[in-house]
Design a protein around this motif. Sequence first.
Motif: not given
Length: 238
Positions: A1-4, A82-86, A137-145, A148-154
Amino acid sequence: MPKSTMNRRDFTLFLAAGGSASVLLTGLAGCGKKEAAPAAPGPTGAPVNPVAGIDYRVLKKPVATEAPKGKAELIEFFGYWCPHCNTLAPTMETWRKQAPAEILFSMVPVSFGDPAREPLQRMYFALRDIGKLDAMHLKVFDALHKEKLPLFTQQAILDWAGKQPELAGSPFVQAYNSFSMGAQIGRANQVTDAYEVDGVPSFGVAGKYYCDGVMAKSLDRALQIATLLAQKEAKGQA
């Protein structure tokens, strides 16, 4: 995950979806631009009675909206990162399905100027453009949070999308790389700036008002206020 690149501001959230689907959210922090003092807990179902300048902000410069007469726009500003949006996302999905007919609900993915978050903005718009947002929509949140998949690149996003049964045979890749994507992201950033968004999750209403859990003392009350303002705008009572 990129640095905030943003500081974190704390607020306590009490948010309930109606009926038997009630969900209580507590002790969460918003992801924002600047720090703010923790908000006092607000009891779920408490009277709204919002006060301009205290519970919500009236924008100095109105934002153009496309809502027809008799309806009003309500925007949720969020970030997949955002973990709180999740944590809030399932409850917002329930609210969305029960929202008053006169409210035009939409979501705006926020990056706060962090280039590492732009791929996730693209993810949102691509899913929306091909009609797969409800399914994914919810699956994307689940993947990230959760996963813990690093979905921060294309490449990471396209690799992940290629493994999702819901996207098999879909034009997701084309949508993700579409010529119009830059304009959509640019518009999202403009709307975020126009509403003077301090943090996510938060709400913009009718091109006139901004509300979040810090101002409203709880996100439950923030959503109540946003809904009330949108309904009044739709009825011409604001």
